[in-house]
Design an enzyme around this catalytic site. Structure first.
Site, PDB file in Angstrom:
ATOM      1  N   TYR A 202       0.841  -1.209   0.000  1.00  0.00           N
ATOM      2  CA  TYR A 202       0.000   0.000   0.000  1.00  0.00           C
ATOM      3  C   TYR A 202       0.870   1.252   0.000  1.00  0.00           C
ATOM      4  CZ  TYR A 202      -4.104  -2.816   0.167  1.00  0.00           C
ATOM      5  OH  TYR A 202      -5.095  -3.701  -0.188  1.00  0.00           O
ATOM      6  N   CYS A 334     -10.629   4.087   1.370  1.00  0.00           N
ATOM      7  CA  CYS A 334     -10.051   4.155   0.024  1.00  0.00           C
ATOM      8  C   CYS A 334     -11.139   3.987  -1.030  1.00  0.00           C
ATOM      9  CB  CYS A 334      -8.949   3.119  -0.144  1.00  0.00           C
ATOM     10  SG  CYS A 334      -9.518   1.446   0.144  1.00  0.00           S
TER      11      CYS A 334
HETATM   12  N1  SAH Z   1      -3.072  -0.748   6.307  1.00  0.00           N
HETATM   13  C1  SAH Z   1      -2.534  -1.659   5.321  1.00  0.00           C
HETATM   14  C2  SAH Z   1      -3.453  -1.841   4.125  1.00  0.00           C
HETATM   15  C3  SAH Z   1      -4.840  -2.357   4.455  1.00  0.00           C
HETATM   16  S1  SAH Z   1      -5.694  -2.984   3.094  1.00  0.00           S
HETATM   17  C4  SAH Z   1      -1.155  -1.156   4.868  1.00  0.00           C
HETATM   18  O1  SAH Z   1      -0.826   0.030   5.087  1.00  0.00           O
HETATM   19  O2  SAH Z   1      -0.397  -1.939   4.300  1.00  0.00           O
HETATM   20  C5  SAH Z   1      -7.071  -3.738   3.805  1.00  0.00           C
HETATM   21  C6  SAH Z   1      -6.792  -5.034   4.564  1.00  0.00           C
HETATM   22  O3  SAH Z   1      -8.004  -5.440   5.175  1.00  0.00           O
HETATM   23  C7  SAH Z   1      -6.358  -6.216   3.708  1.00  0.00           C
HETATM   24  O4  SAH Z   1      -5.120  -6.681   4.183  1.00  0.00           O
HETATM   25  C8  SAH Z   1      -7.445  -7.284   3.934  1.00  0.00           C
HETATM   26  O5  SAH Z   1      -6.920  -8.607   4.060  1.00  0.00           O
HETATM   27  C9  SAH Z   1      -8.038  -6.857   5.253  1.00  0.00           C
HETATM   28  N2  SAH Z   1      -9.431  -7.248   5.523  1.00  0.00           N
HETATM   29  C10 SAH Z   1     -10.471  -7.277   4.657  1.00  0.00           C
HETATM   30  N3  SAH Z   1     -11.609  -7.577   5.312  1.00  0.00           N
HETATM   31  C11 SAH Z   1     -11.285  -7.729   6.621  1.00  0.00           C
HETATM   32  C12 SAH Z   1     -12.028  -8.020   7.805  1.00  0.00           C
HETATM   33  N4  SAH Z   1     -13.341  -8.203   7.766  1.00  0.00           N
HETATM   34  N5  SAH Z   1     -11.363  -8.078   8.970  1.00  0.00           N
HETATM   35  C13 SAH Z   1     -10.032  -7.876   9.043  1.00  0.00           C
HETATM   36  N6  SAH Z   1      -9.274  -7.601   7.945  1.00  0.00           N
HETATM   37  C14 SAH Z   1      -9.894  -7.525   6.760  1.00  0.00           C
END
Ligand code: SAH
Length: 390
Positions: A202, A334
């Protein structure tokens, strides 16, 4: 090379001249020369004045996407010039990292093309049929300008279907390892190329991670919810905080663990669903000085705005009891469909329903290597609210 002409209805030329790059179906008066889908066309105002050159696709919601406002040759040199300019901007504005977004589609004048640079490798996404057909021009330009060791294409997005493209993943040039080591702000990360989310990392949150590291105090407890491979958590850990990262993806948590080890940092990790984990942690009486909520864009279409709103409300509502007095919270979205004012309203409602004072201290956006072109509102997608609870 130019296959035809698209004539706009009266008045529709204004937004194009003002740098908005997409033409809707209803704005087109007529199409001359039967251009093929993905071909190039000249774009004309109703009075016959040439506006520029666009990519045409009769199947798309936006049948014409402007490539240039000049009447110029669309060749390898054209792409080399755009890429060099994009690179020049990054060299000026992106510091202390060897990973950044080199090309952000329309905002860099290359509609439908994403190029992320990870050390000596590139990962690209092609979102439109036009860019796919122009690959024989931009790919050599990319190789020439960046001299990468390998280029991987990761074009898996749903929106390709509408363009008449199926998903594609594969090497376009050289070899790309399964994990690319990068260094961001002195922290080491591995970018998973084959199965990582987005293009693997990200990049858009870089400046927000840096801001967190500036604000967090040694000894504070930080919860990085939706942590993916742990980037926010590790910035906080390096600043001396005691951190916990939670994500639903076991592969992401495994990599987060590895990242902590590589950087010799302590962190706790857990695989869990945020919506279930938050209320349970509150029952256990856990408390945090910082909570980061960085959920994925669960909705892409306008009609799904209500579900986005509901999901955000629920997250904030369940996170608030975990926040210590004067605790800070970073809430991100996002999803383009959730605009800033809708986000503020939704977070306010959750705080109201919890009867907890919540102060909005700052607002931030995607990092500048994902430029937000103001004339093209669609290029702003990441919004983050920096909050403090009473
Ligand atoms: N903050 C991170 C990017 C997050 S992207 C960074 O800076 O690298 C969103 C993330 O949410 C993904 O890794 C995905 O696996 C996770 N995700 C999606 N649905 C979810 C849920 N219900 N509970 C926990 N994590 C979840």
């Amino acid at each position: 090379m130019i296959e035809g002409a698209v004539w706009l209805k009266a008045g529709r030329e204004k937004k194009i001249r003002h740098l908005y790059p997409w033409v809707q179906r209803g704005e087109i008066a007529r199409v001359d020369g039967s251009p093929t889908d993905g071909g190039l066309v000249r774009l004309f105002a109703h009075d016959g004045v040439l506006l520029g050159i666009a990519i045409y696709n009769s199947r798309s919601r936006f049948p014409a996407r402007v490539l240039t406002l000049q009447d110029e040759a669309i060749d390898e040199a054209f792409f080399a010039q755009r890429l060099e300019y994009a690179l020049h901007l990054r060299q000026r504005f992106v510091t202390d990292t060897n990973a950044y977004r080199l090309v952000f589609s329309e905002a860099d004048g290359l509609p439908g093309l994403i190029v992320d640079r990870y050390a000596n490798y590139l990962v690209v996404q092609v979102r439109t049929l036009g860019m796919e057909r122009l690959k024989p021009l931009w790919l050599p330009a990319l190789i020439e300008t960046l001299a990468p060791e390998g280029i991987l294409e990761r074009s898996e997005m749903e929106s390709r279907r509408e363009e008449g493209l199926s998903p594609f993943t594969g090497a376009l040039y050289g070899q790309v390892p399964e994990q690319i080591p990068i260094i961001e702000s002195g922290l080491q990360f591995l970018v998973p190329t084959a199965d990582g989310l987005k293009t693997g990392f990200y990049l858009d949150q870089r400046e927000n991670r840096r801001q967190l590291a500036r604000l967090v105090q040694p000894g504070e407890r930080v919860l990085d919810m939706f942590c993916y491979t742990g980037a926010f958590a590790l910035y906080a850990a390096r600043a001396g905080a005691s951190v916990k990262g939670v994500d639903i993806l076991p592969e992401a948590i495994a990599l987060a663990r590895q990242h902590a080890e590589m950087n010799q940092l302590q962190a706790e990790w857990e695989v869990a669903n945020a919506f279930e984990w938050l209320p349970v942690a509150a029952e256990r009486g856990e408390g945090y000085d910082w909570i980061i909520l960085d959920p994925p864009a669960i909705a892409k279409r306008r009609e799904e705005r209500e579900s986005l709103r509901w999901a955000l409300w629920k997250l904030v509502y369940h996170a608030l009891p975990l926040l210590n007095p004067n605790g800070r919270m970073l809430v991100c979205s996002c999803a383009y469909q959730m605009d800033l004012s809708l986000m503020v309203d939704t977070v306010r409602l959750a705080a109201h329903d919890r009867r907890r004072a919540l102060y909005l201290e700052d607002v931030s956006f995607q990092s500048p290597d994902h430029p937000f072109l103001m004339q093209f509102p669609e290029s702003l997608y990441l919004k983050c609210l920096w909050l403090r609870a009473g």
